[in-house]
Scaffold this motif. Structure first.
Motif, PDB file in Angstrom:
ATOM      1  N   ARG A 187       0.828  -1.207   0.000  1.00  0.00           N
ATOM      2  CA  ARG A 187       0.000   0.000   0.000  1.00  0.00           C
ATOM      3  C   ARG A 187       0.865   1.262   0.000  1.00  0.00           C
ATOM      4  O   ARG A 187       0.469   2.291  -0.539  1.00  0.00           O
ATOM      5  CB  ARG A 187      -0.956  -0.013   1.192  1.00  0.00           C
ATOM      6  CG  ARG A 187      -2.124  -0.983   0.997  1.00  0.00           C
ATOM      7  CD  ARG A 187      -3.032  -1.075   2.218  1.00  0.00           C
ATOM      8  NE  ARG A 187      -3.645   0.198   2.534  1.00  0.00           N
ATOM      9  CZ  ARG A 187      -4.713   0.711   1.928  1.00  0.00           C
ATOM     10  NH1 ARG A 187      -5.283   0.044   0.932  1.00  0.00           N
ATOM     11  NH2 ARG A 187      -5.224   1.865   2.300  1.00  0.00           N
ATOM     12  N   ASN A 188       2.051   1.171   0.617  1.00  0.00           N
ATOM     13  CA  ASN A 188       2.975   2.306   0.602  1.00  0.00           C
ATOM     14  C   ASN A 188       3.439   2.657  -0.809  1.00  0.00           C
ATOM     15  O   ASN A 188       3.839   3.804  -1.076  1.00  0.00           O
ATOM     16  CB  ASN A 188       4.196   2.014   1.477  1.00  0.00           C
ATOM     17  CG  ASN A 188       3.950   2.340   2.944  1.00  0.00           C
ATOM     18  OD1 ASN A 188       3.025   3.070   3.283  1.00  0.00           O
ATOM     19  ND2 ASN A 188       4.786   1.793   3.820  1.00  0.00           N
ATOM     20  N   ALA A 190       1.729   3.141  -3.285  1.00  0.00           N
ATOM     21  CA  ALA A 190       0.775   4.051  -3.932  1.00  0.00           C
ATOM     22  C   ALA A 190       1.351   5.438  -4.115  1.00  0.00           C
ATOM     23  O   ALA A 190       0.855   6.220  -4.943  1.00  0.00           O
ATOM     24  CB  ALA A 190      -0.507   4.122  -3.108  1.00  0.00           C
ATOM     25  N   TYR A 202      -1.307  -1.602  -6.961  1.00  0.00           N
ATOM     26  CA  TYR A 202      -2.768  -1.623  -6.811  1.00  0.00           C
ATOM     27  C   TYR A 202      -3.328  -2.978  -7.236  1.00  0.00           C
ATOM     28  O   TYR A 202      -4.150  -3.588  -6.541  1.00  0.00           O
ATOM     29  CB  TYR A 202      -3.348  -0.485  -7.632  1.00  0.00           C
ATOM     30  CG  TYR A 202      -4.808  -0.559  -7.993  1.00  0.00           C
ATOM     31  CD1 TYR A 202      -5.797  -0.161  -7.095  1.00  0.00           C
ATOM     32  CD2 TYR A 202      -5.205  -0.978  -9.275  1.00  0.00           C
ATOM     33  CE1 TYR A 202      -7.145  -0.187  -7.455  1.00  0.00           C
ATOM     34  CE2 TYR A 202      -6.543  -1.004  -9.640  1.00  0.00           C
ATOM     35  CZ  TYR A 202      -7.511  -0.618  -8.736  1.00  0.00           C
ATOM     36  OH  TYR A 202      -8.833  -0.643  -9.097  1.00  0.00           O
ATOM     37  N   GLU A 205      -2.294  -5.609  -4.750  1.00  0.00           N
ATOM     38  CA  GLU A 205      -3.068  -5.451  -3.514  1.00  0.00           C
ATOM     39  C   GLU A 205      -4.452  -6.060  -3.670  1.00  0.00           C
ATOM     40  O   GLU A 205      -4.896  -6.855  -2.827  1.00  0.00           O
ATOM     41  CB  GLU A 205      -3.183  -3.969  -3.151  1.00  0.00           C
ATOM     42  CG  GLU A 205      -3.983  -3.729  -1.875  1.00  0.00           C
ATOM     43  CD  GLU A 205      -4.389  -2.273  -1.698  1.00  0.00           C
ATOM     44  OE1 GLU A 205      -5.235  -2.018  -0.821  1.00  0.00           O
ATOM     45  OE2 GLU A 205      -3.881  -1.406  -2.431  1.00  0.00           O
ATOM     46  N   TYR A 288      -5.729   4.033  -8.364  1.00  0.00           N
ATOM     47  CA  TYR A 288      -4.322   3.816  -8.028  1.00  0.00           C
ATOM     48  C   TYR A 288      -3.465   5.065  -8.238  1.00  0.00           C
ATOM     49  O   TYR A 288      -2.285   5.074  -7.891  1.00  0.00           O
ATOM     50  CB  TYR A 288      -3.739   2.638  -8.815  1.00  0.00           C
ATOM     51  CG  TYR A 288      -3.930   2.697 -10.309  1.00  0.00           C
ATOM     52  CD1 TYR A 288      -3.084   3.440 -11.124  1.00  0.00           C
ATOM     53  CD2 TYR A 288      -4.966   1.988 -10.909  1.00  0.00           C
ATOM     54  CE1 TYR A 288      -3.259   3.493 -12.495  1.00  0.00           C
ATOM     55  CE2 TYR A 288      -5.152   2.017 -12.288  1.00  0.00           C
ATOM     56  CZ  TYR A 288      -4.308   2.765 -13.069  1.00  0.00           C
ATOM     57  OH  TYR A 288      -4.482   2.804 -14.436  1.00  0.00           O
ATOM     58  N   HIS A 490     -11.974   0.793  -5.911  1.00  0.00           N
ATOM     59  CA  HIS A 490     -11.346  -0.151  -4.971  1.00  0.00           C
ATOM     60  C   HIS A 490     -12.442  -0.929  -4.245  1.00  0.00           C
ATOM     61  O   HIS A 490     -12.870  -0.550  -3.152  1.00  0.00           O
ATOM     62  CB  HIS A 490     -10.485   0.602  -3.960  1.00  0.00           C
ATOM     63  CG  HIS A 490      -9.519  -0.262  -3.203  1.00  0.00           C
ATOM     64  ND1 HIS A 490      -9.875  -1.456  -2.615  1.00  0.00           N
ATOM     65  CD2 HIS A 490      -8.186  -0.109  -2.939  1.00  0.00           C
ATOM     66  CE1 HIS A 490      -8.833  -1.986  -2.011  1.00  0.00           C
ATOM     67  NE2 HIS A 490      -7.794  -1.190  -2.198  1.00  0.00           N
ATOM     68  N   CYS A 496      -9.427  -3.614   4.365  1.00  0.00           N
ATOM     69  CA  CYS A 496      -8.145  -3.078   4.842  1.00  0.00           C
ATOM     70  C   CYS A 496      -8.319  -1.930   5.826  1.00  0.00           C
ATOM     71  O   CYS A 496      -7.342  -1.272   6.174  1.00  0.00           O
ATOM     72  CB  CYS A 496      -7.267  -2.640   3.671  1.00  0.00           C
ATOM     73  SG  CYS A 496      -7.975  -1.336   2.651  1.00  0.00           S
TER      74      CYS A 496
END
Length: 585
Positions: A187-188, A190, A202, A205, A288, A490, A496
């Protein structure tokens, strides 16, 4: 400077003799707590209430010390068997307080002339709000046995489902470009400078959630089902009505805020479309790309440079705040970097008995990571103010919980923006501020719509993964409009976000919008009043634990029940969006 937090002020680990001593004492004191409450009820009301409060203060101090230590240990290693064992033991003991707490609440409710009794004691006067709120809430209490049963059942019910969510998301392995990485790590990405990295992260994930989505769907259904059942049994109109009571917040305030937010949603869509155009897209922005860098900042922060930047920046607002920040770094209050088993995101937790805080982040060296630190240190400063209250007067409600943190974000970014003379750097700072604000306006609204829909729908059906994905997509389309590419959203955002997975805390979404808009209103007052605002701000933060949301705002001359205040804060952000669009050109 340590990169992991130290919990030594509490215990030097589970092998610390003090930990075992306190756990045994906690168990013993909990076992005798109801008997002490019952004995106090035989005294005259003033002495009886004073005795009960002293018992509860002692239990709060001991219980918080143990519970905070175990919770903090768990957050950095969710799969540690010792921590899980100790957490289960602590939960079982803590649940046994319920009967005594119910007895105390019903005792308070039974005192007809409570106001007169409170006026006869300085201790009771300090607890005036606490006691009067207990009397009001008693109308929703069930029988002693039923409340006790609910508390114990939650350990293997909603509470256990919440722990399953934490475990699944913290141990999830994401397949990314031939490597296996954690969910926070992917996620970091992004915020990567590389467009292909953002897109592939993305996709990776989303693909990873297939491994755990069905299990998390079961967790969500069962938690929301439990909350719905209990809210009905306790006589609340709905889970939302119960949450608003817990928040000490009027429905009129929530409606006023959402009214203003809906009016200004198209302005935030304008920001998203401007960003899309800047990045080379036609129409709305793909999901994303929401955190894609815009502008240029020649900075890659270490923990040390983040410290120096924050301490210097906030010294221009409050020496007390900047000194506390320096202390947080020097005394190892912060756990910085992501690793397997550590929970995602960021939070600030009380260390109540020591009048300190502990902060968890998944720091990646970006400007946004420093903003996150500023945010969490705002929570710590809020804690510092409420630590001046007696221990039972230290709980503030969800909406005001985000006030000091978001105020810090606003101050940090706007002061950096005004200081910069570089158009690309100014654009990058403004992008960060507006990106975050879009999260607390558009994304938070989508989360509210999602949770509200889940509460209503799960009464009639079990919501499987595809159902939840559809509800989430519908909520995102309403909240983001044409600002996002509606074919690239998403659908797994419910898998999450830990805010959905608490059996005791529902709708932990709208408080972020509240905090952001309330903080902007307060920050505007600071700009107008200068240094004279700071003591008022500190007093307001302290009062959040002993006032309703509306009464807290009145200390700053704000009426939250009318849309006008919310519109004024949103207009400030709208003006910044106009500046952003002009900078992009």
């Amino acid at each position: 400077m340590n990169q992991e937090w130290s919990l030594d002020v509490l215990y030097h680990g589970y092998e610390d003799p003090k930990f075992d001593e306190d756990m045994k004492k906690f168990e013993s004191e909990v076992a005798g707590m109801k008997e002490k409450i019952e004995a106090a009820k035989k005294l005259d009301p003033v002495k009886g209430l004073e005795t009960c409060l002293m018992v509860k203060e002692e239990m709060a101090a001991l219980g918080s010390r143990l519970g905070e230590f175990i919770s903090l240990k768990a957050s950095v290693n969710t799969s540690d068997s010792k921590t899980n064992d100790m957490g289960a033991r602590y939960d079982r003991i803590a649940a046994n307080q319920t009967a005594a707490n119910v007895a105390f609440c019903k005792y308070v409710a039974s005192i007809e002339n409570l106001d007169q009794v409170i006026a006869q004691s300085s201790l009771l006067t300090e607890y005036n709000y606490y006691l009067t709120e207990i009397k009001k809430d008693a109308a929703h209490m069930l029988s002693d046995d039923m409340e006790d049963l609910i508390a114990h059942m939650d350990i293997t019910g909603g509470g256990a489902w919440g722990k399953l969510f934490d475990y699944l998301t913290s141990t999830l392995k994401v397949d990314y470009e031939g490597e296996v990485i954690t969910l926070p790590a992917v996620r970091n990405l992004a915020t990567s400078e590389d467009k292909e990295v953002r897109k592939k992260a993305y996709e990776a994930e989303l693909a990873s959630y297939d491994k755990i989505a069905d299990s998390i769907a079961f967790a969500l259904n069962n938690i929301k089902g439990q909350v719905s059942m209990l809210s009905e049994k306790k006589g609340y109109e709905s889970p939302l009505a119960m949450t608003l009571e817990q928040c000490r917040m009027k429905k009129e305030t929530l409606d006023a805020m959402f009214t203003a937010m809906r009016e200004y949603l198209p302005k935030f869509w304008e920001y998203l479309k401007a960003k899309a155009k800047y990045l080379g897209y036609e129409g709305g922005l793909p999901w994303y790309e929401m955190f894609a860098p815009v502008g240029k900042m020649d900075s890659n922060y270490t923990a040390e440079t983040a410290r120096d930047t924050l301490v210097e920046n906030f010294s221009h607002f409050s020496k007390e705040l900047s000194d506390m920040m320096a202390r947080a770094f020097a005394e190892s209050w912060i756990d910085f970097y992501p690793h397997e088993g550590k929970v995602g995101g960021a939070f600030c937790a009380n260390v109540t008995t020591e009048k300190q805080s502990r902060i968890l982040t998944n720091f990646n060296g970006s400007f946004d990571s420093v903003v996150t630190l500023a945010h969490e240190l705002g929570h710590a400063f809020h804690n510092k103010q409420i630590f001046e209250n007696r221990i039972l007067n230290q709980d503030y409600s969800m909406p005001v919980a985000e006030t000091a943190s978001t105020f810090n974000e606003t101050h940090f970014m706007l002061s950096a923006y005004k200081k910069s003379n570089d158009p690309q750097e100014k654009l990058a700072i403004l992008e960060n501020l507006l990106s975050g604000t879009t999260q607390i306006i558009c994304d938070i609204y989508s989360r509210f719509l999602f949770e509200d829909a889940v509460f209503h729908k799960c009464e009639a059906q079990f919501l499987m993964t595809n159902d939840l994905k559809e509800i989430m997509l519908d909520a995102q389309k309403q909240a983001y409009g044409d600002g996002l590419d509606q074919t690239k959203l998403h659908p797994y955002m419910w898998t999450c976000k830990g805010h959905y997975y608490s059996s005791g805390l529902s709708y932990y979404n709208f408080p972020y919008a509240f905090g952001g808009l309330f903080a902007m209103g307060l920050y505007t007052q600071f700009l107008n009043e200068g240094d004279s605002f700071v003591p008022k701000y500190n007093a307001l933060l302290k009062a959040t634990a002993t006032c309703s949301v509306e009464d807290t705002a009145k200390m700053a001359g704000i009426d939250l029940t009318k849309p006008d205040f919310w519109r004024s804060s949103l207009q400030t952000f709208a003006n910044l969006i106009d500046e952003y669009v002009a900078l992009i050109g």
